[in-house]
Motif scaffolding. Structure first.
Motif, PDB file in Angstrom:
ATOM      1  N   SER A 283       0.845  -1.198   0.000  1.00 31.70           N
ATOM      2  CA  SER A 283       0.000   0.000   0.000  1.00 31.70           C
ATOM      3  C   SER A 283       0.881   1.249   0.000  1.00 31.70           C
ATOM      4  O   SER A 283       0.623   2.222  -0.737  1.00 31.70           O
ATOM      5  N   TYR A 287       1.174   4.516  -2.764  1.00 33.20           N
ATOM      6  CA  TYR A 287       1.144   5.936  -2.408  1.00 33.20           C
ATOM      7  C   TYR A 287       2.450   6.623  -2.791  1.00 33.20           C
ATOM      8  O   TYR A 287       2.459   7.804  -3.153  1.00 33.20           O
ATOM      9  N   VAL A 291       0.405   7.341  -6.464  1.00 32.40           N
ATOM     10  CA  VAL A 291      -0.453   8.426  -5.963  1.00 32.40           C
ATOM     11  C   VAL A 291       0.371   9.658  -5.627  1.00 32.40           C
ATOM     12  O   VAL A 291      -0.139  10.774  -5.623  1.00 32.40           O
ATOM     13  N   ASP A 293       1.593  10.520  -2.791  1.00 37.99           N
ATOM     14  CA  ASP A 293       1.274  11.030  -1.450  1.00 37.99           C
ATOM     15  C   ASP A 293       2.344  10.494  -0.504  1.00 37.99           C
ATOM     16  O   ASP A 293       2.198   9.433   0.104  1.00 37.99           O
ATOM     17  N   GLN A 296       1.654   9.762   3.318  1.00 41.87           N
ATOM     18  CA  GLN A 296       0.864   8.544   3.467  1.00 41.87           C
ATOM     19  C   GLN A 296       1.718   7.300   3.208  1.00 41.87           C
ATOM     20  O   GLN A 296       1.581   6.272   3.889  1.00 41.87           O
ATOM     21  N   ALA A 297       2.609   7.415   2.231  1.00 46.96           N
ATOM     22  CA  ALA A 297       3.514   6.299   1.949  1.00 46.96           C
ATOM     23  C   ALA A 297       4.372   5.992   3.171  1.00 46.96           C
ATOM     24  O   ALA A 297       4.558   4.822   3.546  1.00 46.96           O
TER      25      ALA A 297
END
Length: 803
Positions: A283, A287, A291, A293, A296-297
């Protein structure tokens, strides 16, 4: 003294009961081994009592027998219990040899078991070649004697995993299929479920690495349905995690994250912390790279680390998962501009292998042998990412030492990839791995350009392309015609079995039999190739230098142009006997001009209608690659890349009425690489080599349903007239067998025929008068003299293209 008296008493007792005055009694010896084993005495105590039997048996005039073999094996097992694995191997191998020689009819059950012990021992020693050999021996004996057990299947599953770890994905997939057929025939119970899960995971991961996403997705969804029906949370966690990777390739990032959320929930339910960590880390990867981000990563990757045990051995899956977590954290810090923090986390990643390790000590450490055999994509990617940080430090500070450090780190990544490649047997796997390594060479060339160092650039140009062809040529050079013929027999046997398997369902007995035969044939070919491979040799230490090339160009009065097409730029290196000009051009501009230029050449009517447009496009492309006053007259050697086009027709001036073509002052030759150019410069064809062979079937067997090609024989006659003593094969003489028997004897070959190259999932085919030749059937039985084959047939420019 007490020990000596005891040994003398034992010797006297055995001597009285033995077959001769010096031989121990065999039944008593077996009884002693069994008694000590059942009493569970300490290994040192057992060895103290058993080792004195060895010199007695060696001195005995009676032939050595199975009792001696069982003694040797038990001693080997006791040494393993003492963590003396080297002696464990030595005694076990001796036991295997003795039992196989003295009791061939009764040995198989014991040999299967003892080879399984060797698998354990060699794995502990990180001796992978011997590890794989022991697995193959155990499985071969078990298959021949119907003795396949859980241990046998488990060992072969380990071999399948080894293929995946080193990046040999094509062989991993085939090995997993074979393992599935073994489990289907011999497995039962929960243990078989876990082996099935392991096989499916290897299969799906291999399909993913090979880029077969549609097939992977279809099979994954089937497995998810099946494991949902039996409520197996471990399998569902694995398959949903894998499905997220497919969705990433399709840019369906929300779906990918949803799969990972479900995967995490299943793993959490069964308290499988390693799986939880992998789902969270994947996930974080989305990110980070998709994405964008970065906070968030970082959050996901730190949660992933928290799932892992604090104490991790260097060769554990937990350590490798932590390495990947730290790599992603470092890359997120890089994206946020925190370059010092990024270097700190890269060191944390290396520490998972060994505290204080870095890319240099990793490459040269004897302990590093096992590191490049676990998830072969993790470690080289981490090294490349570390090189990127030093390049960004240079851009941030302007300090050239950071640039030099970036290039050094990229070289370490390249050498690490070379070591992995040596372990890969399948050409398809090597191609996939080279494709995945493309970013390394673009980043390295970018750094060399910033440093304005043509010598460093030349190193990475050559490393980016020359590997696989040079490997193939070196192998061919190592074989005489007899050895090449022997190898051809093995390859044909393997291909025949593979073709037979295509029409057989995996659920029937015949499929398992074919798998077994294919396994045995593959073993035989592996042994043949291993015998040829020289240990420790590496093309990375045997590259030509820029000065070597310039000396050759000076002798031949030539110039050399080498291109590398990256994702953002095309890099060009123009080398003359005295100069080397290195530059980068925009990839979009290059591709656009090359496409328009190619369209003009492919459409004579358009070319005649718009000659000014052609000259303008051609001249722009010329100046994009060749700066003004940089091109001396004379012969030009070109090593192209990216969009291909004929350099001969580039226009060096801007006059539509009187265009001057590049060819007028520069005879052009094309070559694969500078190394290939220099290696073949002084080669001549064998004296017995013939000049020209032409084939034109004109008409084809009715079952092929192919149209005639009238006039192809006439064109062949005209081409053949340019050569002395040409050989022409037309009509029924232009058969598949005739081609295969004769092609290697000719320097130049012309084929006028039909071909098919664009059927998904199918091999390219070239048709002869009686049948079709598949690409995999093109197996030379002697060293070919052929320098060029001209294909005049439809679709010969189509088919799958491997970078």
């Amino acid at each position: 003294m007490r020990q000596l008296i005891l040994l003398l008493l034992v010797s006297l007792l055995l001597g009285n009961r033995g077959l001769c005055g010096t031989c121990p009694d065999r039944p008593l010896l077996r009884e002693t081994i069994a008694r000590l084993k059942s009493a569970k005495a300490a290994p040192d105590s057992q060895l103290q009592q058993l080792l004195p039997f060895i010199p007695q048996l060696e001195a005995c005039p009676q032939p050595q027998d199975s009792t001696f073999a069982f003694l040797l094996q038990r001693i080997g097992a006791l040494y393993y219990l003492k963590n003396d694995v080297t002696n464990a191997v030595s005694y076990t191998q001796r036991a295997i040899r003795l039992l196989g020689e003295k009791c061939p009819s009764t040995a198989p059950p014991y040999l299967v078991k003892w080879y399984h012990f060797l698998v354990i021992f060699f794995n502990a020693l990180h001796e992978k070649k011997e590890f794989l050999s022991a697995i193959d021996s155990s499985l071969s004996i078990a298959l021949r004697n119907d003795l396949v057990s859980y241990n046998v299947v488990f060992d072969h599953w380990q071999k399948t995993g080894y293929y995946y770890d080193i990046g040999d994905y094509d062989r991993c997939f085939k090995s997993a299929l074979f393992n599935q057929s073994l489990i289907r025939k011999y497995g039962s119970g929960d243990d078989s479920i876990h082996l099935v899960l392991g096989c499916l995971t290897h299969m799906y991961n291999s399909l993913h690495q090979l880029g077969k996403y549609e097939q992977e997705e279809q099979l994954l969804k089937t497995s998810i349905d099946e494991f949902t029906a039996i409520k197996n949370e471990e399998g569902l966690g694995m398959f949903l995690n894998q499905l997220s990777l497919v969705y990433q390739q399709k840019h369906r990032y929300k779906d990918a994250l949803d799969c990972l959320k479900q995967s995490y929930a299943f793993y959490k339910k069964i308290n499988y912390q390693l799986g939880c960590s992998e789902a969270l880390n994947n996930s974080g990867y989305i990110y980070l790279w998709h994405v964008k981000d970065y906070p968030q990563a970082l959050a996901y990757c730190r949660r992933a680390l928290a799932c892992l045990p604090e104490r991790r051995s260097a060769d554990s899956l937990a350590a490798l998962e932590a390495l990947n977590d730290y790599d992603n954290i470092a890359c997120a810090q890089t994206a946020l501009g925190r370059l010092d923090s990024a270097l700190f986390y890269f060191q944390k990643a290396f520490d998972q292998l060994q505290p204080g390790m870095n890319e240099t000590t990793l490459l040269h450490s004897t302990q590093a042998q096992g590191y490049d055999e676990k998830r072969a994509d993790y470690i080289p990617n981490m090294i490349i990412h570390k090189g990127d940080v030093y390049y960004r430090l240079y851009r941030q500070t302007g300090r050239r030492e950071h640039l030099s450090e970036a290039i050094r780190v990229y070289k370490m990544a390249d050498l690490f990839l070379e070591r992995i490649k040596v372990e890969q047997a399948e050409r398809l796997s090597q191609l996939v791995f080279r494709r995945n390594a493309r970013s390394l060479y673009e980043h390295a060339l970018r750094a060399a350009l910033a440093k304005n160092d043509a010598g460093e650039a030349f190193y990475f140009f050559e490393r980016s392309r020359a590997i696989l062809l040079d490997d193939q040529l070196q192998q061919q050079a190592a074989l005489d015609d007899n050895a090449l013929a022997s190898r051809a027999v093995l390859r044909k046997k393997i291909r025949k079995l593979e073709k037979e398997m295509e029409g057989v369902s995996p659920d029937i007995e015949e499929y398992a039999k074919l798998q077994t035969d294919l396994f045995a044939a593959g073993q035989e070919l592996d042994r043949f190739d291993q015998h040829l491979r020289k240990p420790g040799t590496s093309i990375a230490t045997d590259l030509v230098s820029l000065s070597d090339l310039q000396r050759h160009l000076g002798r031949s009065g030539s110039s050399f142009l080498e291109l590398y097409a990256g994702d953002s730029a095309v890099y060009s290196l123009l080398v003359t006997p005295r100069t080397a000009l290195f530059k980068a051009v925009d990839i979009t501009t290059f591709d656009t001009l090359a496409l328009v230029y190619g369209n003009y050449i492919a459409d004579p009517e358009r070319l005649n209608r718009d000659m000014p447009g052609f000259v303008r496009t051609s001249n722009q492309l010329y100046h994009l690659l060749f700066p003004i006053d940089s091109v001396p007259p004379g012969r030009f050697m070109i090593s192209p890349a990216g969009t291909y086009f004929p350099f001969e027709a580039l226009v060096v001036n801007t006059s539509p009425k009187h265009p001057i073509y590049f060819l007028e002052d520069h005879p052009v030759c094309y070559t694969y690489s500078a190394r290939y150019l220099l290696d073949t410069a002084d080669q001549t064809s064998p004296k017995e080599a013939k000049q020209f062979m032409g084939m034109a079937p004109v008409q084809y067997a009715s079952y092929l349903h192919l149209p005639d090609l009238p006039g192809s024989n006439g064109s062949l006659d005209q081409i053949a007239s340019w050569f002395g003593r040409p050989d022409k094969f037309t009509t029924t003489e232009a058969s598949k067998a005739s081609f295969l028997q004769n092609f290697s004897s000719y320097r130049l070959i012309q084929l006028y025929t039909h071909a098919v190259g664009n059927i998904p999932g199918k091999e390219p085919l070239i048709y002869f008068a009686d049948s079709a030749l598949a690409l995999s059937e093109l197996i030379p039985e002697k060293k070919p003299s052929t320098r060029i084959i001209v294909l005049s047939a439809c679709e010969t420019a189509n088919g799958e293209f491997f970078q």
